[in-house]
Scaffold this active site. Structure first.
Site, short mmCIF file in Angstrom:
data_model
loop_
_atom_site.label_atom_id
_atom_site.label_comp_id
_atom_site.label_asym_id
_atom_site.label_seq_id
_atom_site.Cartn_x
_atom_site.Cartn_y
_atom_site.Cartn_z
N ASN A 1 48.29 31.60 -53.98
CA ASN A 1 48.83 30.81 -55.09
C ASN A 1 48.22 29.41 -55.05
OD1 ASN A 1 50.38 29.59 -57.04
ND2 ASN A 1 52.27 29.56 -55.84
N TRP A 2 47.28 29.18 -55.95
CA TRP A 2 46.58 27.88 -55.96
C TRP A 2 47.40 26.80 -56.68
CZ3 TRP A 2 40.80 29.46 -57.42
CH2 TRP A 2 40.29 30.24 -56.37
N LYS A 3 48.52 27.20 -57.25
CA LYS A 3 49.42 26.26 -57.96
C LYS A 3 48.61 25.42 -58.96
CE LYS A 3 52.40 26.27 -53.96
NZ LYS A 3 53.55 25.72 -53.31
N HIS B 1 59.02 31.36 -59.51
CA HIS B 1 58.66 30.60 -58.31
C HIS B 1 59.65 29.44 -58.19
CE1 HIS B 1 56.53 27.97 -55.55
NE2 HIS B 1 55.86 29.05 -55.16
N GLU C 1 60.85 33.88 -50.56
CA GLU C 1 60.35 32.58 -50.12
C GLU C 1 61.53 31.63 -49.89
OE1 GLU C 1 56.17 31.68 -51.49
OE2 GLU C 1 57.33 31.51 -53.31
N GLY D 1 55.75 24.89 -48.25
CA GLY D 1 55.02 23.63 -48.13
C GLY D 1 55.52 22.70 -47.03
N SER E 1 54.90 28.53 -45.90
CA SER E 1 54.15 27.97 -44.76
C SER E 1 53.42 29.03 -43.94
CB SER E 1 55.07 27.12 -43.88
OG SER E 1 55.50 25.98 -44.59
N GLY F 1 50.41 29.63 -50.19
CA GLY F 1 50.11 28.46 -51.02
C GLY F 1 49.01 27.62 -50.41
N GLY F 2 49.40 26.55 -49.72
CA GLY F 2 48.44 25.57 -49.19
C GLY F 2 47.29 26.17 -48.41
C1 PEP Z 1 54.34 29.00 -52.31
O1 PEP Z 1 54.46 27.98 -52.96
O2 PEP Z 1 54.52 30.10 -52.84
C2 PEP Z 1 54.02 28.88 -50.89
C3 PEP Z 1 54.26 29.89 -50.13
O3 PEP Z 1 53.48 27.68 -50.48
P1 PEP Z 1 53.03 27.31 -48.96
O4 PEP Z 1 52.29 28.49 -48.41
O5 PEP Z 1 52.18 26.12 -49.11
O6 PEP Z 1 54.29 27.08 -48.19
#
Ligand code: PEP
Length: 243
Positions: free
Chosen positions: A8-10, A93, A165, A171, A207, A228-229
């Site tokens: 997920n590049w947001k 989300h 999640e 994050g 995370s 995500g990140g």
């Molecule tokens: C997300 O936003 O779906 C996510 C899992 O972000 P991160 O991996 O950065 O916690």
């Protein structure tokens, strides 16, 4: 079904940066035993799709309109996403639930629109820190699932994905322990079996990095990861999907 790993590049990248990251993925990532999806923002869907080999990478979107067509200024229809080659679409989300006040009634329409257009909805659910502290995780997740999915017809197991999640893990660098995630995924699957009579994949997000991905993926009921990140750097994401 293979385990599913979604990037997920947001809204972290501009159009040009998304194109560049897609090229980096293409250069660095040659195979995976997992099904892998890449979710850029709407503007970059086509260019990212063009730069990634479709054999290895599925395309995904981060949101969609609750209706297929009409006077809905600023929205993007599931029909257009389908035509762009999108397979997966995130719905609900936590950033959309929190920042844009998206409620279950709206998310239900989005799931219906996705199913109608032949996309696979990835319904995101999760408890916040105070709900967790109060021991309400199971009841919160059950309610989120019921409010969106009750009475919906899901044709087959792979027509839907649920992403668990925990909000406090997104994050934050504080992932849930894999064993705890496994227990919650089992609970979610029980709810889904009663609710839609199917066994969709339930993936974990929050995370995830190359340091913990393998811990999650070794559990039988963690059917994949939403990242995500750690998906914003090709070498790091490569390690995750090679876990
Ligand atoms: C997300 O936003 O779906 C996510 C899992 O972000 P991160 O991996 O950065 O916690």
């Amino acid at each position: 079904m293979k385990k599913l790993i979604l990037a997920n590049w947001k809204m972290q990248l501009s159009f040009k940066e998304s194109e560049k990251l897609a090229r980096n993925y293409q250069a660095k990532i040659k195979n995976s035993v997992f099904e892998v999806g890449v979710l850029p923002d709407f503007s970059a869907l086509e260019i990212v799709g063009r730069n990634l080999p479709t054999k290895l990478f599925k395309l995904g979107a981060q949101d969609l309109a609750p209706y297929l067509k009409g006077a809905y200024t600023g929205e993007v229809s599931a029909l257009s996403l389908k035509q762009l080659g999108v397979k997966y679409v995130l719905i609900g989300h936590s950033e959309r639930r929190q920042e844009f006040r998206e409620k279950s009634s709206l998310l239900r329409l989005k799931v219906q629109a996705a199913l109608e257009a032949g996309l696979v909805p990835v319904l995101c659910i999760g408890e916040n820190a105070s709900q967790k502290k109060a021991g309400k995780t199971a009841s919160v997740l059950r309610r989120q699932l019921e409010e969106v999915l009750f009475g919906l017809r899901i044709e087959k197991d792979n027509a839907l994905v649920v992403a668990y999640e925990p909000l406090w893990a997104i994050g934050s660098g504080q992932a849930l322990k894999a064993a705890a995630a496994e227990a919650i995924q089992v609970m979610i699957k029980g709810v889904l079996a009663n609710l839609v009579g199917r066994f969709p994949r339930v993936i974990y997000g929050g995370s995830v990095s190359s340091k913990n991905a393998a811990d999650f993926l070794e559990w039988p009921n963690i059917d994949g990861l939403l990242v995500g990140g750690a998906s914003l750097e090709a070498a790091e994401f490569k390690k995750i999907i090679s876990a």
